[in-house]
Design an enzyme around this catalytic site. Sequence first.
Site, short mmCIF file in Angstrom:
data_model
loop_
_atom_site.label_atom_id
_atom_site.label_comp_id
_atom_site.label_asym_id
_atom_site.label_seq_id
_atom_site.Cartn_x
_atom_site.Cartn_y
_atom_site.Cartn_z
N LYS A 43 15.66 -4.67 14.24
CA LYS A 43 15.10 -4.91 12.47
C LYS A 43 14.87 -3.95 12.74
CE LYS A 43 13.14 -7.99 9.52
NZ LYS A 43 14.30 -7.22 8.88
N LYS A 88 7.23 0.80 16.98
CA LYS A 88 6.52 -0.11 15.97
C LYS A 88 6.70 -1.91 15.81
CE LYS A 88 7.32 1.37 11.39
NZ LYS A 88 7.99 1.71 10.06
N LYS A 92 18.31 0.49 12.53
CA LYS A 92 17.87 1.25 11.66
C LYS A 92 19.49 1.19 10.96
CE LYS A 92 15.07 2.95 8.90
NZ LYS A 92 13.77 2.28 8.84
N THR A 130 4.44 -2.89 3.18
CA THR A 130 4.28 -1.32 3.55
C THR A 130 2.97 -0.97 3.15
OG1 THR A 130 6.76 -1.29 4.18
CG2 THR A 130 5.56 0.87 4.15
N ASN A 164 7.83 2.40 -3.78
CA ASN A 164 7.90 1.65 -2.94
C ASN A 164 6.53 1.31 -1.97
OD1 ASN A 164 7.77 -0.88 -2.11
ND2 ASN A 164 9.69 -1.13 -1.43
N SER A 223 8.63 -8.69 6.49
CA SER A 223 9.49 -9.12 6.70
C SER A 223 9.97 -10.13 7.80
CB SER A 223 10.72 -8.12 6.94
OG SER A 223 11.30 -7.11 6.40
P1 NAD Z 1 11.22 5.13 -2.76
O1 NAD Z 1 12.49 5.24 -2.34
O2 NAD Z 1 10.20 3.92 -2.98
O3 NAD Z 1 10.11 6.27 -2.93
C1 NAD Z 1 10.08 7.14 -2.51
C2 NAD Z 1 9.67 7.92 -3.09
O4 NAD Z 1 10.02 9.64 -2.42
C3 NAD Z 1 10.15 8.22 -4.13
O5 NAD Z 1 8.93 8.25 -5.48
C4 NAD Z 1 10.71 9.71 -4.58
O6 NAD Z 1 10.85 10.70 -5.87
C5 NAD Z 1 9.53 10.71 -3.17
N1 NAD Z 1 10.52 11.84 -2.38
C6 NAD Z 1 11.35 12.53 -2.41
N2 NAD Z 1 11.69 13.09 -1.97
C7 NAD Z 1 10.31 13.74 -2.27
C8 NAD Z 1 9.83 14.53 -1.47
N3 NAD Z 1 11.04 15.48 -0.59
N4 NAD Z 1 8.38 14.67 -1.78
C9 NAD Z 1 7.86 13.87 -3.06
N5 NAD Z 1 8.53 13.29 -3.32
C10 NAD Z 1 9.55 12.81 -2.06
O7 NAD Z 1 11.11 4.64 -0.87
P2 NAD Z 1 9.67 3.74 0.03
O8 NAD Z 1 10.60 2.75 -0.06
O9 NAD Z 1 8.16 4.05 -0.59
O10 NAD Z 1 9.69 4.85 1.04
C11 NAD Z 1 8.79 5.99 1.15
C12 NAD Z 1 8.95 6.22 2.87
O11 NAD Z 1 7.71 5.14 3.72
C13 NAD Z 1 10.17 6.47 4.03
O12 NAD Z 1 9.71 7.73 5.04
C14 NAD Z 1 10.14 5.01 3.91
O13 NAD Z 1 10.73 5.05 5.69
C15 NAD Z 1 8.75 4.34 4.55
N6 NAD Z 1 8.54 3.18 5.00
C16 NAD Z 1 9.30 2.37 3.86
C17 NAD Z 1 9.06 1.36 3.92
C18 NAD Z 1 8.71 -0.30 2.83
O14 NAD Z 1 8.93 -1.41 3.04
N7 NAD Z 1 9.88 0.34 1.53
C19 NAD Z 1 8.31 0.13 5.41
C20 NAD Z 1 8.23 1.21 6.20
C21 NAD Z 1 8.67 2.28 6.33
#
Ligand code: NAD
Length: 428
Positions: free
Chosen positions: A68, A92, A104, A188, A219, A357
């Site tokens: 996953k 995780k 992934k 998350t 997100n 999920s």
């Molecule tokens: P997303 O695309 O919704 O948001 C990412 C955010 O980070 C955006 O606001 C973007 O503008 C910002 N960003 C990008 N580069 C940047 C930088 N250099 N400095 C500051 N901000 C920056 O993504 P997300 O889903 O919120 O995921 C964010 C992190 O959380 C990732 O590392 C992802 O792997 C992790 N994550 C997300 C989920 C999920 O369910 N969404 C689950 C586990 C882990």
Amino acid sequence: MTSSLLSDANRRLERALKYVHISEDASERLKFPKASLKVSIPVRMDDGSLRVFEGYRVRYDDTRGPTKGGIRFHPNVTMDEVQSLAFWMTFKCAAVNLPFGGAKGGITLNPKALSKFELERLSRGYVDAIADFIGPDIDIPAPDVYTNPMIMGWMMDQYSIIRRQLSPAVITGKPIGMGGSQGRNTATGVGAFQVLVAMMRKFDKAPAATTVAVQGFGNAGSVVARLLFDAGYQVVAVSDSHGGVYCDRGLDIPSLQQFKASTRNLQAVYCEGTVCNLVDGHETITNDELLTLNVDVLIPAALENQITAANAPQIQAKYIFEVANGPITSAGDRILEDKGVYVFPDILVNAGGVTVSYFEWVQNRSGLYWSEAEVGDRLQTKMVAEAEKIWSVSHNLAIPMRTAAYVHALERLEEAHSARGTRDYYVS
Ligand code: NAD
């Protein structure tokens, strides 16, 4: 080991191995991904030209169940990154006791440069290329950076067309109308908030007296920021890829959320607004400045490798909750540990997404659907219980929370590996 990110992840594994008895078989197996697929995806662009994109899917370990993990659309996606993220997913899922292994996927591109039509063709083309590698009992993708429910829906639809049967359980994070779970989109952030509240209680610090900076208002980051704001924490800084805003009295997070939502450009699928445009009464700051602010809690929620040996000495936060995957390098980690910073690791803090999920996959397979409140309650029970167990391991062995989370996960992985027979079983 050729890959730098994966070696970094393996260094963490090796450290945890000092505190837990693992068979040689299991530790050797866990150093290598089970299968790595690289594909090319030809896409007909709107102007009639053909562009070929590179995509990846890695299944790291499936000893505890089907694999996953999310799919990322980003210019920096490489096989190295995808393998490292698949490794993290393995730990995780084990850390929060989901019956899954880790995987992934990703495509190397700037998705904001594509039209909606092009994005749909790309998403469907990716599934055409990896269809034999995934499945509800094999490998179940989900959203990650710059992929969203719409994209998951296209992918599920394409997989169902290929298999000639509706297969909602092949992918999670789908729109509700296509079998998605209530609460998945915010899971998350909600899970991270639940862990943060449970852990901060141990330090006897009132929310109103706790200042927080959040890097990444996407997100996950925007949901944590909002829940913290609602719970009375002082969220003084947030940022996105364009930069950040700071206000020492605390930011009005609902207004920031509304602002981002109101500037959403549907043409591009992604939110085009930036927090920096909202400057009234706020100071703008760079992402580097945000990371080193004098706050109690720092929440990196953007991308990996944000805190390194170069900026770790300047970090002033006392508690770091890793919402992003791998935001701190292992060199950065050592410096923070020496400074006495409590780092709550990604494999625990951001596990809410994969947990809901899992709930979505269970609902798709059973045909029984839960309310948002039921999903939230089940999530709270799991996140807090696993956080408490990892906290106990950390205290009992006097090791940092990250190492404790790996030890906790390794015990479960060892159980699954040894149940199949290891050297000790065959040669004793
Ligand atoms: P997303 O695309 O919704 O948001 C990412 C955010 O980070 C955006 O606001 C973007 O503008 C910002 N960003 C990008 N580069 C940047 C930088 N250099 N400095 C500051 N901000 C920056 O993504 P997300 O889903 O919120 O995921 C964010 C992190 O959380 C990732 O590392 C992802 O792997 C992790 N994550 C997300 C989920 C999920 O369910 N969404 C689950 C586990 C882990």
